[in-house]
Design an enzyme around this catalytic site. Structure first.
Site, PDB file in Angstrom:
ATOM      1  N   ARG A   1      51.878   2.453  78.211  1.00  0.00           N
ATOM      2  CA  ARG A   1      52.146   1.461  77.153  1.00  0.00           C
ATOM      3  C   ARG A   1      52.796   0.268  77.828  1.00  0.00           C
ATOM      4  O   ARG A   1      53.884   0.404  78.417  1.00  0.00           O
ATOM      5  CB  ARG A   1      53.064   2.064  76.083  1.00  0.00           C
ATOM      6  CG  ARG A   1      53.590   1.024  75.119  1.00  0.00           C
ATOM      7  CD  ARG A   1      54.236   1.629  73.885  1.00  0.00           C
ATOM      8  NE  ARG A   1      53.228   2.135  72.982  1.00  0.00           N
ATOM      9  CZ  ARG A   1      53.442   2.394  71.689  1.00  0.00           C
ATOM     10  NH1 ARG A   1      54.639   2.219  71.161  1.00  0.00           N
ATOM     11  NH2 ARG A   1      52.468   2.846  70.916  1.00  0.00           N
TER      12      ARG A   1
ATOM     13  N   HIS B   1      45.135  -1.420  70.897  1.00  0.00           N
ATOM     14  CA  HIS B   1      45.815  -0.136  70.670  1.00  0.00           C
ATOM     15  C   HIS B   1      44.753   0.922  70.361  1.00  0.00           C
ATOM     16  O   HIS B   1      44.637   1.421  69.244  1.00  0.00           O
ATOM     17  CB  HIS B   1      46.799  -0.285  69.505  1.00  0.00           C
ATOM     18  CG  HIS B   1      47.796   0.833  69.405  1.00  0.00           C
ATOM     19  ND1 HIS B   1      47.868   1.876  70.309  1.00  0.00           N
ATOM     20  CD2 HIS B   1      48.771   1.078  68.485  1.00  0.00           C
ATOM     21  CE1 HIS B   1      48.843   2.697  69.961  1.00  0.00           C
ATOM     22  NE2 HIS B   1      49.404   2.245  68.858  1.00  0.00           N
TER      23      HIS B   1
ATOM     24  N   GLN C   1      45.360   4.450  68.618  1.00  0.00           N
ATOM     25  CA  GLN C   1      45.635   4.353  67.186  1.00  0.00           C
ATOM     26  C   GLN C   1      44.338   4.270  66.388  1.00  0.00           C
ATOM     27  O   GLN C   1      44.194   4.858  65.321  1.00  0.00           O
ATOM     28  CB  GLN C   1      46.503   3.126  66.892  1.00  0.00           C
ATOM     29  CG  GLN C   1      46.872   2.987  65.438  1.00  0.00           C
ATOM     30  CD  GLN C   1      47.765   4.105  64.932  1.00  0.00           C
ATOM     31  OE1 GLN C   1      48.769   4.418  65.562  1.00  0.00           O
ATOM     32  NE2 GLN C   1      47.409   4.721  63.811  1.00  0.00           N
TER      33      GLN C   1
ATOM     34  N   ASP D   1      49.509  -4.320  59.526  1.00  0.00           N
ATOM     35  CA  ASP D   1      50.408  -3.898  60.600  1.00  0.00           C
ATOM     36  C   ASP D   1      51.631  -4.812  60.515  1.00  0.00           C
ATOM     37  O   ASP D   1      51.624  -5.818  59.775  1.00  0.00           O
ATOM     38  CB  ASP D   1      49.686  -4.040  61.954  1.00  0.00           C
ATOM     39  CG  ASP D   1      50.534  -3.566  63.136  1.00  0.00           C
ATOM     40  OD1 ASP D   1      51.466  -2.761  62.930  1.00  0.00           O
ATOM     41  OD2 ASP D   1      50.266  -4.012  64.275  1.00  0.00           O
TER      42      ASP D   1
ATOM     43  N   CYS E   1      49.458   1.700  60.887  1.00  0.00           N
ATOM     44  CA  CYS E   1      49.699   2.532  62.074  1.00  0.00           C
ATOM     45  C   CYS E   1      51.141   3.012  62.173  1.00  0.00           C
ATOM     46  O   CYS E   1      51.414   3.973  62.876  1.00  0.00           O
ATOM     47  CB  CYS E   1      49.318   1.759  63.326  1.00  0.00           C
ATOM     48  SG  CYS E   1      50.340   0.307  63.655  1.00  0.00           S
TER      49      CYS E   1
ATOM     50  N   ARG F   1      47.171  11.081  65.067  1.00  0.00           N
ATOM     51  CA  ARG F   1      47.433  10.581  66.420  1.00  0.00           C
ATOM     52  C   ARG F   1      47.420  11.735  67.422  1.00  0.00           C
ATOM     53  O   ARG F   1      46.955  11.571  68.550  1.00  0.00           O
ATOM     54  CB  ARG F   1      48.798   9.863  66.481  1.00  0.00           C
ATOM     55  CG  ARG F   1      48.843   8.517  65.795  1.00  0.00           C
ATOM     56  CD  ARG F   1      47.906   7.515  66.457  1.00  0.00           C
ATOM     57  NE  ARG F   1      48.103   7.455  67.888  1.00  0.00           N
ATOM     58  CZ  ARG F   1      48.966   6.658  68.507  1.00  0.00           C
ATOM     59  NH1 ARG F   1      49.695   5.813  67.810  1.00  0.00           N
ATOM     60  NH2 ARG F   1      49.086   6.661  69.821  1.00  0.00           N
TER      61      ARG F   1
END
Ligand code: CP
Ligand code: NVA
Length: 312
Positions: free
Chosen positions: A103, A130, A133, A227, A267, A294
């Site tokens: 990440r 991402h 996700q 988001d 998310c 996830r």
């Protein structure tokens, strides 16, 4: 010091080291072990330059369930880009581990890791994408609608043109969804990512639309997704962003043009400004299934990275 060992003891350690190296690198033995637990004897380095709850836990728990060893490496713990270049770190970490997951802030960092690592590199979120996700989001829709009933549905993404928006742009058309993306002026998705989405939509014969009008985006939508307006690293822009995104909060009122049975995705982590409590905690909201998924998608993806020598 090694001064306190005999010659035989040191030679013994070296011989066992050579045997371990042979054993762990032998394709047949790895395959045999994976019949018991698919990731037995394998490890995944998890590099985090930013905070995480879901990504860290889904990877750590999922890899452990498959018999593998996740190794958490926070930015304060390793030399990444501080005392050692990213490229040297990649070369070394990939000597010890079967997969590297990272990440990062800049997307170029994960690309650099991937180009220099001798093992697969997974993007656990960059400022541009991402992908893990999106696997969970697409799994959640597939479960909710049923495998045969997803194509041709319309997803509306309303909010910041960030990593999540970009991942929707590249993934939704690929899986046969129509996509509308509404972002305020100055916060749109990147042109090169839009091009990727348009290309994919053309291949699949689906619709894709980029607009500043949230009402236009949600008109007839089956799925509404948003988001945070303030992603990790953007905290100092908070006030300006709250102002710019005024009118983009997902509420029942804003979504009144959507299909009556529209569902909501996010998310997480969620902040109250981008979606009202009324929507977020409603029956339309699939966010808890989405979060759980996830883990299942992370497990599948790590296994896929191991190729054919993993027995399922
Ligand atoms: N959705 C997600 O990536 O959450 P975390 O930042 O908690 O990992
Ligand atoms: N856009 C958010 C996603 C968090 C999972 C961020 O980058 O902070």
């Amino acid at each position: 010091t090694l001064d306190d060992f005999t010659e035989e003891e040191v030679e013994g350690i070296l011989d066992v080291s050579i045997e371990l190296k042979r054993w762990f690198k032998s394709g047949d033995l790895r395959k045999e072990a994976s019949a018991l637990q698919p990731l037995l004897g394998r490890s995944v380095a998890l590099i985090f330059q930013k905070r995480s709850t879901r990504t860290r836990l889904s990877m750590e728990t999922g890899i452990s369930k498959l018999g593998g060893q996740p190794i958490f490496l926070g930015s304060d713990d390793i030399q990444l880009g501080v005392n050692e270049s990213l490229s040297d770190s990649a070369r070394v970490i990939s000597r010890f581990n079967d997969v590297i997951a990272a990440r990062v802030f800049g997307h170029h960092s994960v690309e650099e890791l991937a180009s220099l690592s001798s093992v697969p590199v997974i993007n656990m979120l960059s400022d541009k994408f991402h992908p893990l996700q999106l696997l969970a989001d697409m799994m959640t829709l597939k479960e909710y609608y049923g495998s045969e009933n997803t194509k041709g549905r319309t997803i509306a993404y309303v909010g910041d043109g960030n990593n999540m928006a970009h991942s929707f742009v590249v993934t939704s058309p690929k899986l046969g969804y129509n996509l509308r993306v509404a972002t305020p002026n100055g916060f749109s998705t990147l042109e090169d990512v839009q091009e990727m989405g348009r290309r994919e939509a053309k291949n699949k014969g689906t619709d894709i639309l980029f607009t500043e009008d949230a009402q236009e985006a949600v008109e007839g939508a089956d799925v509404i997704v948003t988001d945070t307006w303030i992603s990790m690293g953007q905290e100092s822009e908070k006030n300006a962003r709250l102002k710019a995104f005024d009118g983009y909060q997902v509420t029942n009122e804003m979504a009144k043009g959507a299909n009556s049975d529209w569902i909501f995705l996010h998310c997480l982590p969620r902040k109250p400004e981008e979606v009202s409590d009324e929507v977020f905690y409603s029956d339309r909201s699939l966010v808890w299934d989405e979060a759980e998924n996830r883990m299942w998608t992370a497990m599948a993806y790590v296994l896929m990275c191991q190729g054919d020598d993993v027995v399922l």
